[in-house]
Scaffold this motif. Sequence first.
Motif, PDB file in Angstrom:
ATOM      1  N   LYS A 150      -5.680 -19.510 -14.115  1.00 13.66           N
ATOM      2  CA  LYS A 150      -6.096 -18.877 -12.870  1.00 13.66           C
ATOM      3  C   LYS A 150      -5.218 -17.649 -12.605  1.00 13.66           C
ATOM      4  O   LYS A 150      -3.997 -17.723 -12.669  1.00 13.66           O
ATOM      5  CB  LYS A 150      -5.975 -19.862 -11.710  1.00 13.66           C
ATOM      6  CG  LYS A 150      -6.437 -19.271 -10.375  1.00 13.66           C
ATOM      7  CD  LYS A 150      -6.306 -20.280  -9.248  1.00 13.66           C
ATOM      8  CE  LYS A 150      -6.755 -19.674  -7.926  1.00 13.66           C
ATOM      9  NZ  LYS A 150      -6.601 -20.637  -6.801  1.00 13.66           N
ATOM     10  N   VAL A 151      -5.874 -16.547 -12.287  1.00 18.10           N
ATOM     11  CA  VAL A 151      -5.176 -15.302 -11.985  1.00 18.10           C
ATOM     12  C   VAL A 151      -5.449 -14.917 -10.536  1.00 18.10           C
ATOM     13  O   VAL A 151      -6.610 -14.933 -10.101  1.00 18.10           O
ATOM     14  CB  VAL A 151      -5.629 -14.158 -12.924  1.00 18.10           C
ATOM     15  CG1 VAL A 151      -4.968 -12.836 -12.526  1.00 18.10           C
ATOM     16  CG2 VAL A 151      -5.306 -14.486 -14.373  1.00 18.10           C
ATOM     17  N   THR A 152      -4.399 -14.584  -9.810  1.00 15.83           N
ATOM     18  CA  THR A 152      -4.565 -14.087  -8.436  1.00 15.83           C
ATOM     19  C   THR A 152      -3.887 -12.728  -8.318  1.00 15.83           C
ATOM     20  O   THR A 152      -2.828 -12.498  -8.895  1.00 15.83           O
ATOM     21  CB  THR A 152      -3.947 -15.059  -7.412  1.00 15.83           C
ATOM     22  OG1 THR A 152      -2.567 -15.267  -7.729  1.00 15.83           O
ATOM     23  CG2 THR A 152      -4.681 -16.391  -7.420  1.00 15.83           C
ATOM     24  N   TRP A 153      -4.561 -11.844  -7.566  1.00 17.90           N
ATOM     25  CA  TRP A 153      -4.040 -10.488  -7.339  1.00 17.90           C
ATOM     26  C   TRP A 153      -3.944 -10.221  -5.850  1.00 17.90           C
ATOM     27  O   TRP A 153      -4.764 -10.725  -5.064  1.00 17.90           O
ATOM     28  CB  TRP A 153      -4.984  -9.439  -7.916  1.00 17.90           C
ATOM     29  CG  TRP A 153      -4.992  -9.314  -9.412  1.00 17.90           C
ATOM     30  CD1 TRP A 153      -4.213  -9.970 -10.308  1.00 17.90           C
ATOM     31  CD2 TRP A 153      -5.864  -8.453 -10.164  1.00 17.90           C
ATOM     32  NE1 TRP A 153      -4.519  -9.581 -11.576  1.00 17.90           N
ATOM     33  CE2 TRP A 153      -5.537  -8.642 -11.527  1.00 17.90           C
ATOM     34  CE3 TRP A 153      -6.862  -7.559  -9.835  1.00 17.90           C
ATOM     35  CZ2 TRP A 153      -6.183  -7.965 -12.547  1.00 17.90           C
ATOM     36  CZ3 TRP A 153      -7.501  -6.879 -10.854  1.00 17.90           C
ATOM     37  CH2 TRP A 153      -7.169  -7.080 -12.205  1.00 17.90           C
ATOM     38  N   SER A 154      -2.981  -9.384  -5.471  1.00 22.28           N
ATOM     39  CA  SER A 154      -2.970  -8.879  -4.098  1.00 22.28           C
ATOM     40  C   SER A 154      -4.010  -7.755  -3.996  1.00 22.28           C
ATOM     41  O   SER A 154      -4.447  -7.185  -5.004  1.00 22.28           O
ATOM     42  CB  SER A 154      -1.587  -8.340  -3.734  1.00 22.28           C
ATOM     43  OG  SER A 154      -1.282  -7.178  -4.498  1.00 22.28           O
ATOM     44  N   ALA A 155      -4.390  -7.436  -2.755  1.00 23.54           N
ATOM     45  CA  ALA A 155      -5.408  -6.397  -2.546  1.00 23.54           C
ATOM     46  C   ALA A 155      -4.947  -5.057  -3.126  1.00 23.54           C
ATOM     47  O   ALA A 155      -5.749  -4.290  -3.689  1.00 23.54           O
ATOM     48  CB  ALA A 155      -5.704  -6.262  -1.054  1.00 23.54           C
TER      49      ALA A 155
ATOM     50  N   TRP B 164       0.836  -1.200   0.000  1.00 20.17           N
ATOM     51  CA  TRP B 164       0.000   0.000   0.000  1.00 20.17           C
ATOM     52  C   TRP B 164       0.872   1.251   0.000  1.00 20.17           C
ATOM     53  O   TRP B 164       0.616   2.197  -0.745  1.00 20.17           O
ATOM     54  CB  TRP B 164      -0.942  -0.032   1.201  1.00 20.17           C
ATOM     55  CG  TRP B 164      -1.780   1.211   1.333  1.00 20.17           C
ATOM     56  CD1 TRP B 164      -1.669   2.185   2.253  1.00 20.17           C
ATOM     57  CD2 TRP B 164      -2.853   1.593   0.481  1.00 20.17           C
ATOM     58  NE1 TRP B 164      -2.613   3.169   2.029  1.00 20.17           N
ATOM     59  CE2 TRP B 164      -3.355   2.835   0.959  1.00 20.17           C
ATOM     60  CE3 TRP B 164      -3.449   1.015  -0.649  1.00 20.17           C
ATOM     61  CZ2 TRP B 164      -4.411   3.505   0.353  1.00 20.17           C
ATOM     62  CZ3 TRP B 164      -4.512   1.680  -1.247  1.00 20.17           C
ATOM     63  CH2 TRP B 164      -4.978   2.908  -0.747  1.00 20.17           C
ATOM     64  N   LEU B 165       1.914   1.259   0.835  1.00 17.89           N
ATOM     65  CA  LEU B 165       2.801   2.420   0.908  1.00 17.89           C
ATOM     66  C   LEU B 165       3.597   2.599  -0.387  1.00 17.89           C
ATOM     67  O   LEU B 165       3.869   3.723  -0.798  1.00 17.89           O
ATOM     68  CB  LEU B 165       3.765   2.263   2.087  1.00 17.89           C
ATOM     69  CG  LEU B 165       3.140   2.362   3.482  1.00 17.89           C
ATOM     70  CD1 LEU B 165       4.182   2.047   4.539  1.00 17.89           C
ATOM     71  CD2 LEU B 165       2.563   3.747   3.711  1.00 17.89           C
ATOM     72  N   ALA B 166       3.967   1.492  -1.014  1.00 15.02           N
ATOM     73  CA  ALA B 166       4.783   1.560  -2.223  1.00 15.02           C
ATOM     74  C   ALA B 166       3.939   1.693  -3.494  1.00 15.02           C
ATOM     75  O   ALA B 166       4.493   1.765  -4.593  1.00 15.02           O
ATOM     76  CB  ALA B 166       5.665   0.317  -2.336  1.00 15.02           C
ATOM     77  N   HIS B 167       2.600   1.716  -3.355  1.00 20.02           N
ATOM     78  CA  HIS B 167       1.699   1.739  -4.517  1.00 20.02           C
ATOM     79  C   HIS B 167       2.031   0.592  -5.466  1.00 20.02           C
ATOM     80  O   HIS B 167       2.128   0.751  -6.676  1.00 20.02           O
ATOM     81  CB  HIS B 167       1.815   3.080  -5.268  1.00 20.02           C
ATOM     82  CG  HIS B 167       1.565   4.270  -4.391  1.00 20.02           C
ATOM     83  ND1 HIS B 167       0.309   4.618  -3.951  1.00 20.02           N
ATOM     84  CD2 HIS B 167       2.420   5.181  -3.870  1.00 20.02           C
ATOM     85  CE1 HIS B 167       0.393   5.700  -3.202  1.00 20.02           C
ATOM     86  NE2 HIS B 167       1.664   6.056  -3.120  1.00 20.02           N
ATOM     87  N   LEU B 168       2.195  -0.573  -4.873  1.00 22.11           N
ATOM     88  CA  LEU B 168       2.665  -1.744  -5.610  1.00 22.11           C
ATOM     89  C   LEU B 168       1.738  -2.921  -5.338  1.00 22.11           C
ATOM     90  O   LEU B 168       1.323  -3.148  -4.201  1.00 22.11           O
ATOM     91  CB  LEU B 168       4.095  -2.084  -5.156  1.00 22.11           C
ATOM     92  CG  LEU B 168       4.748  -3.305  -5.799  1.00 22.11           C
ATOM     93  CD1 LEU B 168       5.370  -2.928  -7.130  1.00 22.11           C
ATOM     94  CD2 LEU B 168       5.837  -3.861  -4.869  1.00 22.11           C
ATOM     95  N   GLY B 169       1.401  -3.659  -6.381  1.00 18.33           N
ATOM     96  CA  GLY B 169       0.611  -4.878  -6.227  1.00 18.33           C
ATOM     97  C   GLY B 169       1.299  -6.033  -6.918  1.00 18.33           C
ATOM     98  O   GLY B 169       2.066  -5.825  -7.863  1.00 18.33           O
ATOM     99  N   ASN B 170       1.057  -7.240  -6.472  1.00 13.58           N
ATOM    100  CA  ASN B 170       1.661  -8.404  -7.128  1.00 13.58           C
ATOM    101  C   ASN B 170       0.569  -9.322  -7.677  1.00 13.58           C
ATOM    102  O   ASN B 170      -0.586  -9.279  -7.241  1.00 13.58           O
ATOM    103  CB  ASN B 170       2.595  -9.170  -6.193  1.00 13.58           C
ATOM    104  CG  ASN B 170       1.851  -9.922  -5.110  1.00 13.58           C
ATOM    105  OD1 ASN B 170       1.322  -9.305  -4.180  1.00 13.58           O
ATOM    106  ND2 ASN B 170       1.797 -11.242  -5.219  1.00 13.58           N
ATOM    107  N   TRP B 171       0.935 -10.154  -8.637  1.00 13.32           N
ATOM    108  CA  TRP B 171      -0.020 -11.034  -9.296  1.00 13.32           C
ATOM    109  C   TRP B 171       0.644 -12.363  -9.674  1.00 13.32           C
ATOM    110  O   TRP B 171       1.858 -12.470  -9.737  1.00 13.32           O
ATOM    111  CB  TRP B 171      -0.584 -10.375 -10.567  1.00 13.32           C
ATOM    112  CG  TRP B 171       0.498  -9.902 -11.516  1.00 13.32           C
ATOM    113  CD1 TRP B 171       1.103  -8.691 -11.531  1.00 13.32           C
ATOM    114  CD2 TRP B 171       1.122 -10.683 -12.544  1.00 13.32           C
ATOM    115  NE1 TRP B 171       2.062  -8.637 -12.516  1.00 13.32           N
ATOM    116  CE2 TRP B 171       2.079  -9.847 -13.163  1.00 13.32           C
ATOM    117  CE3 TRP B 171       0.952 -11.988 -13.018  1.00 13.32           C
ATOM    118  CZ2 TRP B 171       2.880 -10.288 -14.217  1.00 13.32           C
ATOM    119  CZ3 TRP B 171       1.746 -12.428 -14.076  1.00 13.32           C
ATOM    120  CH2 TRP B 171       2.703 -11.568 -14.663  1.00 13.32           C
ATOM    121  N   ARG B 172      -0.183 -13.350  -9.961  1.00 13.96           N
ATOM    122  CA  ARG B 172       0.304 -14.656 -10.448  1.00 13.96           C
ATOM    123  C   ARG B 172      -0.731 -15.209 -11.416  1.00 13.96           C
ATOM    124  O   ARG B 172      -1.926 -15.081 -11.208  1.00 13.96           O
ATOM    125  CB  ARG B 172       0.541 -15.617  -9.284  1.00 13.96           C
ATOM    126  CG  ARG B 172       0.930 -17.025  -9.728  1.00 13.96           C
ATOM    127  CD  ARG B 172       1.373 -17.912  -8.573  1.00 13.96           C
ATOM    128  NE  ARG B 172       2.800 -17.741  -8.302  1.00 13.96           N
ATOM    129  CZ  ARG B 172       3.306 -17.002  -7.322  1.00 13.96           C
ATOM    130  NH1 ARG B 172       2.492 -16.366  -6.491  1.00 13.96           N
ATOM    131  NH2 ARG B 172       4.612 -16.904  -7.150  1.00 13.96           N
TER     132      ARG B 172
END
Length: 265
Positions: free
Chosen positions: A17-22, A2-10
């Motif tokens: 199947k796609v997964t995302w972080s919040a 959240w602080l880094a304005h960064l999200g990860n995915w797989r």
Amino acid sequence: QWLAHLGNWRWTVADDKVTWSAALFRIFGLDPAGTAVPYGEQARLYAPESWQRLQRAVGQALSDGTPYELELELRRADGSAAWAQARGEVERNDRGRLLGLFGTLQDITAEKLTEAALRGARDRVRALSGHLEDELNRERKRIAVDVHDELGQMLTAMRLQLDRLRLQSDQPAAVERSTERLREMIEDTIEVTRNVAMRLSPPALELGLVPGLEWLAEDFALRYEVPCTVHADAADVVLAEPLATQLFRIVQESLTNIARHARAS
């Protein structure tokens, strides 16, 4: 994240199947409680050109394992545009078999907006510098014309007057008249030289802006025989020299335009 304005995915290829972080949901402006958008439907999340580049990078990664890093333009859920730094690489099992891709997406919209603002500021500074250079060139040309037309003519006339004096050496009355005329020419030349110097760097401003403007008005009235007075509420206004000079130039140019174009009497 959240602080880094960064999200990860797989993304696992076998079951698509796609997964995302919040945080990734928030970057796209979507509800973190929802379901990640399948890869095949993600075109709506990107600007068309960015989606094409992402597809090419993903295809290359799946083909030969080349990781990628791209700047992409996003389309958030509310329709607004954003920018992100996308990174992805291949995931394999212990036997080297391709499982899918994983990576991150970092929101860099603020940085891109700052870059755009800086580019705009640089463009405005460049335009202003060009305008100032044009004004400087016009001022140089005007001074050159003054020197050539007025000062040059006067010096030429003085040379002719000296030649006449040599020819009149045996005529005392004529010599006296020529000498007087030569003296007047010298005084006129001094006045023109003083005026040119004033336009280059007005020493009257050393006394302050208001006294400088009063001198300018008096000089205008004497030169063009048009009454000109200065009305100032304050005895003087204390300003930094560059600003005072600019204001002086504005008034000076205004009076020059009056003399040339207004047909004032």
